[in-house]
Design an enzyme around this catalytic site. Sequence first.
Site, PDB file in Angstrom:
ATOM      1  N   CYS A  76      55.096   3.744   5.614  1.00 15.61           N
ATOM      2  CA  CYS A  76      54.968   2.585   6.552  1.00 15.61           C
ATOM      3  C   CYS A  76      56.411   2.074   6.596  1.00 15.61           C
ATOM      4  CB  CYS A  76      54.283   1.367   6.017  1.00 15.61           C
ATOM      5  SG  CYS A  76      54.231  -0.318   6.900  1.00 15.61           S
ATOM      6  N   HIS A 153      51.270  11.359  13.068  1.00 17.50           N
ATOM      7  CA  HIS A 153      51.130  10.723  14.403  1.00 17.50           C
ATOM      8  C   HIS A 153      50.914  11.757  15.523  1.00 17.50           C
ATOM      9  CE1 HIS A 153      52.601   6.764  13.352  1.00 17.50           C
ATOM     10  NE2 HIS A 153      53.139   7.227  12.328  1.00 17.50           N
ATOM     11  N   GLU A 202      46.857   2.136  14.628  1.00 15.56           N
ATOM     12  CA  GLU A 202      47.279   2.585  13.419  1.00 15.56           C
ATOM     13  C   GLU A 202      46.296   3.068  12.646  1.00 15.56           C
ATOM     14  OE1 GLU A 202      50.266   0.926   9.901  1.00 15.56           O
ATOM     15  OE2 GLU A 202      50.118  -0.372  11.576  1.00 15.56           O
ATOM     16  N   CYS A 211      54.663  -0.817  14.570  1.00 19.06           N
ATOM     17  CA  CYS A 211      54.397   0.358  13.610  1.00 19.06           C
ATOM     18  C   CYS A 211      55.783   1.070  13.389  1.00 19.06           C
ATOM     19  CB  CYS A 211      53.595   1.244  14.281  1.00 19.06           C
ATOM     20  SG  CYS A 211      53.306   2.639  12.991  1.00 19.06           S
ATOM     21  N   GLY A 214      55.577   4.958  13.692  1.00 15.66           N
ATOM     22  CA  GLY A 214      55.250   5.209  15.132  1.00 15.66           C
ATOM     23  C   GLY A 214      56.276   5.269  15.940  1.00 15.66           C
TER      24      GLY A 214
END
Length: 271
Positions: A76, A153, A202, A211, A214
């Site tokens: 994260c 992703h 997410e 994010c 991301g």
Amino acid sequence: MRIPFVKMHGLGNDFVVLDGRGEPLPRLTEAAVRRIADRREGVGCDQLIVLEPARDPDSDLRMRIFNADGGEVEACGNASRAVALLIGHSARVETAGGAIRVGPQESGAQVDMGVPRFDWQAIPLAYAMDTLAMPVGWGDLAAASAVNVGNPHVVFFVADVAAVPLERLGPEIENDPLFPERVNVDVAQVESRERIVLRVWERGAGLTRACGTGACATAVAAMRRGLVERQVTVALPGGELRIGWGEDGRITMTGPAAESFRGEIAWEDYA
């Protein structure tokens, strides 16, 4: 038992941080994570972050990340910046997605997110395919790039991110059998060679204001396609991040983080 916590956020992506580096924390269950993350009856957060002593002798601490649905995930980016701010110094942080290096800055924090992976088995996908422009689609979304930046992703480049029904397509793509560990879903609009606009569904948390992984995955995917420069601003609903992909292959992410408040959890109410 009362457990101290710190509530933090990075561009509105919010966390409850529990520090178990000194005294060990009680065992966390998925149910306990969901109760703490609940915005009506718990503290409320997108992710629960647990700090522990490092198991790797080359790292300073271990960071564990639990999504609001109770599942533990690998990485994260926004939480990494928050942890940098919380500990107040540069550190090598052990995560399930690999070691990262974090450091506070005057305007927030910078994180060395490591080297992205593009092989279909590293995403992972259920079967082999080109990850630069995947030959699959969902609705009007097609030709995604797949990137693992500590977590998986898929990045779709579109003309208008606001026109994509991400609240409908996000969970469909996240849970598609093509992604055995589920996936984070990014829809991106390249405004210029220096700026990308991004929305993210997410994995395990849903639509989010920001994010960090991301932003990293999207920037790298755009760079691989030659759409942007090697340093780029990624604008999310919660604010902006600066992403660079160095000649050494490592991604750096720079952006703000903030502490919201501190409190205590009566553990027996959540266990």
